[in-house]
Scaffold this active site. Sequence first.
Site, mmCIF file in Angstrom:
data_model
loop_
_atom_site.group_PDB
_atom_site.id
_atom_site.type_symbol
_atom_site.label_atom_id
_atom_site.label_comp_id
_atom_site.label_asym_id
_atom_site.label_seq_id
_atom_site.Cartn_x
_atom_site.Cartn_y
_atom_site.Cartn_z
ATOM 1 N N HIS A 100 -3.512 6.045 16.927
ATOM 2 C CA HIS A 100 -2.324 5.558 16.223
ATOM 3 C C HIS A 100 -1.014 6.105 16.798
ATOM 4 O O HIS A 100 0.057 5.654 16.395
ATOM 5 C CB HIS A 100 -2.420 5.888 14.723
ATOM 6 C CG HIS A 100 -1.855 4.808 13.852
ATOM 7 N ND1 HIS A 100 -2.180 4.675 12.510
ATOM 8 C CD2 HIS A 100 -0.982 3.804 14.109
ATOM 9 C CE1 HIS A 100 -1.534 3.641 12.005
ATOM 10 N NE2 HIS A 100 -0.789 3.098 12.955
ATOM 11 N N ASP A 123 -3.313 2.431 5.949
ATOM 12 C CA ASP A 123 -3.894 3.620 6.558
ATOM 13 C C ASP A 123 -4.345 4.590 5.476
ATOM 14 O O ASP A 123 -3.730 4.674 4.408
ATOM 15 C CB ASP A 123 -2.811 4.282 7.433
ATOM 16 C CG ASP A 123 -3.342 5.245 8.466
ATOM 17 O OD1 ASP A 123 -4.395 5.858 8.244
ATOM 18 O OD2 ASP A 123 -2.671 5.411 9.508
ATOM 19 N N HIS A 125 -4.044 7.665 6.015
ATOM 20 C CA HIS A 125 -3.125 8.775 6.242
ATOM 21 C C HIS A 125 -1.687 8.281 6.264
ATOM 22 O O HIS A 125 -1.429 7.114 6.540
ATOM 23 C CB HIS A 125 -3.462 9.460 7.571
ATOM 24 C CG HIS A 125 -4.902 9.823 7.720
ATOM 25 N ND1 HIS A 125 -5.828 8.966 8.279
ATOM 26 C CD2 HIS A 125 -5.575 10.942 7.358
ATOM 27 C CE1 HIS A 125 -7.021 9.550 8.264
ATOM 28 N NE2 HIS A 125 -6.895 10.740 7.706
ATOM 29 N N ASP A 127 0.625 9.640 8.357
ATOM 30 C CA ASP A 127 1.139 9.795 9.725
ATOM 31 C C ASP A 127 2.620 10.149 9.703
ATOM 32 O O ASP A 127 3.405 9.700 10.536
ATOM 33 C CB ASP A 127 0.873 8.546 10.558
ATOM 34 C CG ASP A 127 -0.621 8.313 10.777
ATOM 35 O OD1 ASP A 127 -1.405 9.250 10.537
ATOM 36 O OD2 ASP A 127 -1.002 7.203 11.181
ATOM 37 N N HIS A 140 -1.107 11.538 16.818
ATOM 38 C CA HIS A 140 -1.415 10.331 16.027
ATOM 39 C C HIS A 140 -1.138 10.536 14.537
ATOM 40 O O HIS A 140 -1.139 9.567 13.780
ATOM 41 C CB HIS A 140 -2.852 9.840 16.278
ATOM 42 C CG HIS A 140 -3.921 10.640 15.574
ATOM 43 N ND1 HIS A 140 -5.162 10.120 15.280
ATOM 44 C CD2 HIS A 140 -3.960 11.922 15.125
ATOM 45 C CE1 HIS A 140 -5.911 11.033 14.681
ATOM 46 N NE2 HIS A 140 -5.200 12.129 14.577
ATOM 47 N N ASP A 227 -4.587 0.740 10.511
ATOM 48 C CA ASP A 227 -5.551 1.722 10.993
ATOM 49 C C ASP A 227 -6.889 1.414 10.308
ATOM 50 O O ASP A 227 -6.950 1.345 9.074
ATOM 51 C CB ASP A 227 -5.056 3.123 10.631
ATOM 52 C CG ASP A 227 -5.888 4.236 11.245
ATOM 53 O OD1 ASP A 227 -7.108 4.082 11.357
ATOM 54 O OD2 ASP A 227 -5.290 5.279 11.593
ATOM 55 N N ASP A 229 -9.230 3.226 9.678
ATOM 56 C CA ASP A 229 -9.695 4.235 8.734
ATOM 57 C C ASP A 229 -9.105 4.035 7.340
ATOM 58 O O ASP A 229 -9.450 4.753 6.406
ATOM 59 C CB ASP A 229 -9.469 5.659 9.246
ATOM 60 C CG ASP A 229 -8.023 6.128 9.244
ATOM 61 O OD1 ASP A 229 -7.200 5.611 8.458
ATOM 62 O OD2 ASP A 229 -7.702 7.047 10.024
ATOM 63 N N GLU A 272 -7.335 2.619 16.145
ATOM 64 C CA GLU A 272 -8.312 3.667 15.830
ATOM 65 C C GLU A 272 -9.757 3.165 15.764
ATOM 66 O O GLU A 272 -10.588 3.763 15.085
ATOM 67 C CB GLU A 272 -7.938 4.411 14.539
ATOM 68 C CG GLU A 272 -6.633 5.204 14.617
ATOM 69 C CD GLU A 272 -6.737 6.538 15.354
ATOM 70 O OE1 GLU A 272 -7.854 6.882 15.804
ATOM 71 O OE2 GLU A 272 -5.698 7.220 15.489
#
Length: 300
Positions: A100, A123, A125, A127, A140, A227, A229, A272
């Site tokens: 990412h 996402d 996360h 980030d 990332h 992303d 994830d 990702e």
Amino acid sequence: MNKKISIIGVPIDYGQSRRGVDMGPSAIRYAGVSDRLEKLNYVVNDLGDVPVTQLEQYKKKNTDNLNNLEQVIEINENVAKTVDQEMQNDYFPLILGGDHSMALGTIAGVAKHYQSLGVIWYDAHGDLNTNETSPSGNIHGMPLAATLGIGHDRLINIYGYTPKVKPENIVVIGARDLDDGEKELIKKENIKVYTMHEIDRMGMPKVIEETISYLKERTDGVHLSLDLDGLDPSEAPGVGTPVIGGLSYRESRLAMEMLYESNIVTSAEFVEVNPILDEKNKTARLAVGLIGSLFGEKLK
């Protein structure tokens, strides 16, 4: 939506610490992304991959808690230039990753074309770390903060300008693993975040309806940064930083369908995907399914 699409692969894995994500673009291509889009009557121009030099010495920290800083900057400058050029040629940039940290370049290339770019950050996360708040030094985990002009000087100034995005133009969807520094930044900048708590309580349709309404009021283009994830690892196992309790494929597909119907998305990246950690290319196939939905594919 723009009927001309440029596919750009970014085989970068310098932004994190698990090898293999550099093969993500190839995995998504192998899962049939071009065929999927061509069946929807898009003109697809696959530009191949942005050049990435692979080094024997992989993980290198500098004194500022930034792993592989030089490599990340060099690659993202090339990404930004490529994305910028394709937008000048009136193509929709669809960027495949790769970790990412590549969003540093994609958003840098996109934001030059808008007065007030919006970003949907799909996402697990945020980030939103900087080199000062990051527990790992992995870049990332920093790109969204850097696009706001927050973080290390060299990261925020990729492609020669900063900031790229205003905090009020960002919507984070699916967050469930935020560091303390990220939580503080979210509060300070009043960034709109839908955690899994809100999504479970409100339902995905309401979340996307609110997101569309919120961004339509204040932006002239929207970049989707998805992303894999963000999805639950039971469905998308091929990611480097899985977090249980995530979004389902059904929820995510609905989100993409609603975004297509809203006609607000003007560029997108899917990142990702790590085939080494995957099961029979399952995560790449999910990515292709979500891309199909974002570009108008329907079940009937």
